[in-house]
Design a protein around this motif. Structure first.
Motif, PDB file in Angstrom:
ATOM      1  N   TYR A 111       0.752  -1.235   0.029  1.00  0.00           N
ATOM      2  CA  TYR A 111       0.126   0.142  -0.010  1.00  0.00           C
ATOM      3  C   TYR A 111       0.850   1.380  -0.171  1.00  0.00           C
ATOM      4  O   TYR A 111       0.252   2.291  -0.173  1.00  0.00           O
ATOM      5  N   SER A 112       2.072   1.118   0.148  1.00  0.00           N
ATOM      6  CA  SER A 112       3.002   2.189   0.638  1.00  0.00           C
ATOM      7  C   SER A 112       3.484   3.035  -0.585  1.00  0.00           C
ATOM      8  O   SER A 112       4.173   2.488  -1.504  1.00  0.00           O
ATOM      9  N   THR A 114       6.019   5.109   0.372  1.00  0.00           N
ATOM     10  CA  THR A 114       7.244   5.217   0.566  1.00  0.00           C
ATOM     11  C   THR A 114       7.960   4.258  -0.254  1.00  0.00           C
ATOM     12  O   THR A 114       8.995   4.380  -0.965  1.00  0.00           O
ATOM     13  N   TRP A 190      -4.992  -6.694   7.446  1.00  0.00           N
ATOM     14  CA  TRP A 190      -5.969  -5.404   8.048  1.00  0.00           C
ATOM     15  C   TRP A 190      -7.357  -6.049   8.028  1.00  0.00           C
ATOM     16  O   TRP A 190      -7.755  -6.514   7.299  1.00  0.00           O
ATOM     17  N   LEU A 208     -11.808   5.034   6.207  1.00  0.00           N
ATOM     18  CA  LEU A 208     -10.929   4.026   6.639  1.00  0.00           C
ATOM     19  C   LEU A 208     -10.333   3.985   7.906  1.00  0.00           C
ATOM     20  O   LEU A 208      -9.652   5.189   8.356  1.00  0.00           O
ATOM     21  N   THR A 209     -10.212   2.942   8.542  1.00  0.00           N
ATOM     22  CA  THR A 209      -9.894   2.794   9.981  1.00  0.00           C
ATOM     23  C   THR A 209      -9.066   1.407   9.826  1.00  0.00           C
ATOM     24  O   THR A 209      -8.193   1.234   8.984  1.00  0.00           O
ATOM     25  N   GLY A 210      -9.061   0.378  10.749  1.00  0.00           N
ATOM     26  CA  GLY A 210      -8.447  -0.598  10.653  1.00  0.00           C
ATOM     27  C   GLY A 210      -7.497  -1.112  11.653  1.00  0.00           C
ATOM     28  O   GLY A 210      -7.011  -0.100  12.324  1.00  0.00           O
TER      29      GLY A 210
HETATM   30  N1  LIG Z   1      -5.734   2.310   8.891  1.00  0.00           N
HETATM   31  C1  LIG Z   1      -5.534   1.758   7.786  1.00  0.00           C
HETATM   32  N2  LIG Z   1      -4.334   1.954   7.318  1.00  0.00           N
HETATM   33  C2  LIG Z   1      -3.980   1.065   6.344  1.00  0.00           C
HETATM   34  C3  LIG Z   1      -4.881  -0.035   5.796  1.00  0.00           C
HETATM   35  N3  LIG Z   1      -3.932  -0.529   4.683  1.00  0.00           N
HETATM   36  C4  LIG Z   1      -2.922  -0.028   4.705  1.00  0.00           C
HETATM   37  N4  LIG Z   1      -2.818   1.103   5.463  1.00  0.00           N
HETATM   38  C5  LIG Z   1      -1.677   1.858   5.933  1.00  0.00           C
HETATM   39  O1  LIG Z   1      -1.588   2.511   4.734  1.00  0.00           O
HETATM   40  C6  LIG Z   1      -0.110   3.036   4.991  1.00  0.00           C
HETATM   41  C7  LIG Z   1       0.367   3.580   3.609  1.00  0.00           C
HETATM   42  O2  LIG Z   1       1.784   3.625   3.466  1.00  0.00           O
HETATM   43  P1  LIG Z   1       2.167   5.193   2.961  1.00  0.00           P
HETATM   44  O3  LIG Z   1       4.072   4.768   3.100  1.00  0.00           O
HETATM   45  O4  LIG Z   1       1.785   5.558   1.674  1.00  0.00           O
HETATM   46  O5  LIG Z   1       2.002   6.040   4.159  1.00  0.00           O
HETATM   47  C8  LIG Z   1       0.450   1.610   5.115  1.00  0.00           C
HETATM   48  O6  LIG Z   1       1.643   1.718   6.041  1.00  0.00           O
HETATM   49  C9  LIG Z   1      -0.467   1.241   6.429  1.00  0.00           C
HETATM   50  O7  LIG Z   1      -0.203   1.648   7.681  1.00  0.00           O
HETATM   51  C10 LIG Z   1      -6.218  -0.118   6.240  1.00  0.00           C
HETATM   52  O8  LIG Z   1      -6.968  -1.040   6.040  1.00  0.00           O
HETATM   53  N5  LIG Z   1      -6.248   0.739   7.263  1.00  0.00           N
END
Ligand SMILES: Nc1nc2c(ncn2[C@@H]2O[C@H](COP(=O)(O)O)[C@@H](O)[C@H]2O)c(=O)[nH]1
Length: 255
Positions: A111-112, A114, A190, A208-210
């Motif tokens: 998802y990141s 970074t 998640w 979005l939470t989780g």
């Molecule tokens: N609250 C939630 N956070 C989530 C979920 N799936 C992923 N994530 C977070 O997104 C960051 C994206 O990283 P970034 O480097 O672009 O900031 C990742 O680290 C997760 O912590 C979710 O379902 N809920």
């Protein structure tokens, strides 16, 4: 022949004004010539997203000896692509994403933004690293990561990385990091990812939470175990996601 300093290209997904990227610039400047191309505002969760349907622009923010900082209207991946195309006069020796406000261990690599920076650098044949810390606060304390970041960066400059492999480096939040573990990605997922809410106009929406569920909290070779026990976690990460282990099985399907 002039002995050029290593050219280090930096981006992030928290925006060019975030504390994390500006601390990273401070730690990395002594190691080479630094060029920063970072989003003009936060772009968390963008992974390897690119912008294909609207103009992308960049602006020079500051230029000093050994440091140029640009802001970009695109995604983290756009920043790397555009910096290489429009700004740099040579291939960078290293691409770095971060320091992210929040960890990118386990499945979060997918998802990141970074790691989108590091993956884009890796895909273009450049040794690349993503740095993240387990603290989402805008004023997180990055100082405990400085020495390890410099050591890892120097090692990658000296040794390079195999083609198609980048480093996902995550730091715990603690005043003194115990050391570094070389890890594998934790198995987890998640859950409870959405909050159902009602807009004042009567419509329903979701936010979005989780909770991240670690499916193997006792396994000491995982990145989450390292982070939960005060260690920095280095997870070598491949950009070729082919599942080689089932190619022969699928061939036997005789499709
Ligand atoms: N609250 C939630 N956070 C989530 C979920 N799936 C992923 N994530 C977070 O997104 C960051 C994206 O990283 P970034 O480097 O672009 O900031 C990742 O680290 C997760 O912590 C979710 O379902 N809920």
């Amino acid at each position: 022949m002039e002995n050029k300093k290593p050219l280090i290209l930096i981006s992030n997904d928290d925006g060019y004004q975030a504390k994390g990227i500006n601390e990273l610039i401070k730690y990395i400047r002594p190691l080479g010539e630094v060029v920063v191309m970072a989003p003009d505002s936060p772009r968390s969760g963008m992974a390897c997203a690119i912008t294909a349907d609207r103009p992308v622009k960049y602006t020079l923010i500051r230029k000093e000896p050994g440091l140029s900082v640009y802001k970009c209207s695109g995604t983290p991946t756009d920043c790397i692509k555009l910096a290489k195309y429009a700004v740099l006069d040579r291939q960078p020796d290293l691409v770095i994403g971060g320091i992210n406000h929040g960890d990118n261990a386990a499945v979060n690599v997918h998802y990141s933004g970074t790691m989108g920076v590091a993956i884009e650098g890796c895909l273009s044949g450049v040794p690349s690293i993503g740095f993240s810390i387990c603290d989402h606060h805008h004023d997180a304390d990055f100082e405990p990561t400085a020495e390890i970041i410099r050591k890892i960066t120097q090692k990658v400059i000296e040794n390079g990385l195999p083609q198609g492999i980048c480093l996902n480096v995550n730091f715990p939040v603690c005043p003194e990091i115990k050391g570094v573990k070389i890890c594998r990605q934790t198995v987890g997922q998640w859950t409870h990812e959405w909050a159902r809410r009602n807009h004042p106009n009567g419509s329903e929406y979701f936010w979005l939470t989780g909770d991240f569920e670690n499916h193997e909290p006792e396994e000491e070779d995982t990145d989450n175990w390292a982070l939960n026990n005060g260690y920095a976690a280095i997870t070598p990460t491949k950009v070729d996601v082919t599942a080689y282990e089932i190619i022969d099985e699928l061939k036997n399907w005789n499709l």
